[in-house]
Enzyme design. Sequence first.
Site, PDB file in Angstrom:
ATOM      1  N   PRO A   1       0.792  -1.221   0.000  1.00  0.00           N
ATOM      2  CA  PRO A   1       0.000   0.000   0.000  1.00  0.00           C
ATOM      3  C   PRO A   1       0.834   1.286   0.000  1.00  0.00           C
ATOM      4  O   PRO A   1       2.039   1.249  -0.107  1.00  0.00           O
ATOM      5  CB  PRO A   1      -0.783  -0.132   1.302  1.00  0.00           C
ATOM      6  CG  PRO A   1       0.116  -0.897   2.214  1.00  0.00           C
ATOM      7  CD  PRO A   1       0.996  -1.740   1.345  1.00  0.00           C
ATOM      8  N   CYS A   2       0.130   2.429   0.098  1.00  0.00           N
ATOM      9  CA  CYS A   2       0.679   3.769   0.311  1.00  0.00           C
ATOM     10  C   CYS A   2       1.075   4.497  -0.982  1.00  0.00           C
ATOM     11  O   CYS A   2       1.527   3.882  -1.947  1.00  0.00           O
ATOM     12  CB  CYS A   2       1.875   3.771   1.257  1.00  0.00           C
ATOM     13  SG  CYS A   2       1.510   3.079   2.885  1.00  0.00           S
ATOM     14  N   THR A   3       0.890   5.822  -0.944  1.00  0.00           N
ATOM     15  CA  THR A   3       1.343   6.722  -2.009  1.00  0.00           C
ATOM     16  C   THR A   3       1.893   7.968  -1.340  1.00  0.00           C
ATOM     17  O   THR A   3       1.242   8.540  -0.463  1.00  0.00           O
ATOM     18  CB  THR A   3       0.189   7.108  -2.946  1.00  0.00           C
ATOM     19  OG1 THR A   3      -0.429   5.920  -3.469  1.00  0.00           O
ATOM     20  CG2 THR A   3       0.698   7.958  -4.107  1.00  0.00           C
TER      21      THR A   3
ATOM     22  N   GLU B   1       6.792   4.329   2.909  1.00  0.00           N
ATOM     23  CA  GLU B   1       6.248   3.945   1.614  1.00  0.00           C
ATOM     24  C   GLU B   1       6.828   2.575   1.275  1.00  0.00           C
ATOM     25  O   GLU B   1       8.009   2.445   0.929  1.00  0.00           O
ATOM     26  CB  GLU B   1       6.665   4.969   0.549  1.00  0.00           C
ATOM     27  CG  GLU B   1       6.177   4.663  -0.844  1.00  0.00           C
ATOM     28  CD  GLU B   1       4.692   4.896  -0.994  1.00  0.00           C
ATOM     29  OE1 GLU B   1       4.071   4.154  -1.780  1.00  0.00           O
ATOM     30  OE2 GLU B   1       4.151   5.810  -0.330  1.00  0.00           O
TER      31      GLU B   1
ATOM     32  N   ARG C   1      -0.136   5.211 -10.850  1.00  0.00           N
ATOM     33  CA  ARG C   1      -0.325   6.228  -9.805  1.00  0.00           C
ATOM     34  C   ARG C   1       0.651   7.379  -9.979  1.00  0.00           C
ATOM     35  O   ARG C   1       0.288   8.550  -9.836  1.00  0.00           O
ATOM     36  CB  ARG C   1      -0.172   5.587  -8.423  1.00  0.00           C
ATOM     37  CG  ARG C   1      -1.372   4.762  -7.993  1.00  0.00           C
ATOM     38  CD  ARG C   1      -1.187   4.221  -6.597  1.00  0.00           C
ATOM     39  NE  ARG C   1      -0.332   3.052  -6.567  1.00  0.00           N
ATOM     40  CZ  ARG C   1       0.390   2.666  -5.516  1.00  0.00           C
ATOM     41  NH1 ARG C   1       0.400   3.393  -4.410  1.00  0.00           N
ATOM     42  NH2 ARG C   1       1.104   1.563  -5.554  1.00  0.00           N
TER      43      ARG C   1
END
Length: 468
Positions: free
Chosen positions: A2-4, A97, A245
Amino acid sequence: MPCTTILAGKNATADGSTLISRNEDCGYTFNQKHFVVVTPDKQPKNYKSVTSKIKIDLPSNPMRYTSIPGITAQQRKMGIWGEAGINDANTAMSATETSTTNSRILGIDPLVEKGIGEEDIVTIVLPYIHSAREGVKLLGDYLEKYGTYESNGIAFADHDEVWYMETIGGHHWAAQRIPDDSYVVAPNWFSITDFDFASADTMASADLQKMIDEYHLNVDPDGKYNLRHIFGSHKDSDYRYNIPRQWYVQKLFNPSIAETPDNPDLPFIRKPERLITVEDVKYALSSRYQHTPYDPYDSEGTSATRTAFRPIGFQRNAESHIIQLRNDVPKEEAGICWLSFGPNAFNSVVPFYTNVLDTPATYKNTKEHFDIHNMYWMTQLIATIADDHPKRYQMSLENLRQNTMAAGRNVMIKTDQKVAKLSGTELQKQLQAANNETAKRAYDLAMKCLGGMVENGALKLHLNYGNE
């Protein structure tokens, strides 16, 4: 994974702030979070990781700092996972991240099962650093001493500088200062590209360059060091999960540059075409590829394109933070944590001063099970209702975001003026009172949004026979 992450230097933002931000995502339905202040007396001295069981004796002089950990029940089972915060020295960090790597580096420097990881990093670093550079150096020392069991990216900021650091294998690392006029978007893969080991704006583990050369890791025919090519992954899943993304956020901030969502060589650093605001970052962290065929809520694409890429804002967002170090106010009131809980497409970020001794109840007292009095669960409820009929509730959600951010900014403007001549405990009390007012406005607006959605949706129930 996950995560951005989105970062911006002080000359790339509209108000001259440094910004570091990230969606903390998780691999399961709920990850209950809360917003707390950790005072020196509550900071552990003999730290033990729940995941790896590693023990670390921490320095005896911690500063106060904010944190966004899991709730107490989770902390007992999984560890602290502090995620992000600002300390007394107005130094900020966001960790981590989750990243990727390749077999070449893991064969040389395998991950360390009993090393440090995301669970530990904020707790063992943030209370002890006075600048972004110092944060990179301290975490680098820990990585070289204890190793890590995962690949991660970590952001640091102070009033002048923003740095992005990436772990490499079990014990190695590299970090780069983000230019003042530029921004970075980092998804879940190795992000740093062109790296100059001789630059004052880079740091790395002492033997990193030697290791690259000794083991013939450099794949650039010109001998330049592109760390993404050297250490990063090159998997088919990156084209669905990571690259799009990065492409979409760069499309938002640089709309005149035509790129494709399958370009693995998107630049690590870019100058935005216009100055970046907190609202821009919030929109980007909430995005689902709006105005493209890849939006899962839109009819523009096909059933295949609407599910082609992993969105940035999605159900498994646990919390999102935009950490702002302002340069146009006294340093005692400069640190702001813009915070939201739950799925990012259905919430708003709320600004909280970090020079305080306590946090608002609706953001601090998150329960393990559903409780509408907690902002975390309020957002989950709104998301669950809105997801089935996104167009029906679009206006309600847009009003929620705009009105909540406007209310928070209104409180900040009034408070900045009110506390201009205050200091010490009296200043902290006023900032804390402002946070409570902001939290109340945010909760009331969320409740209003929820009520409007119920009223809007009630007449659309299938059992409402005769009023279809």
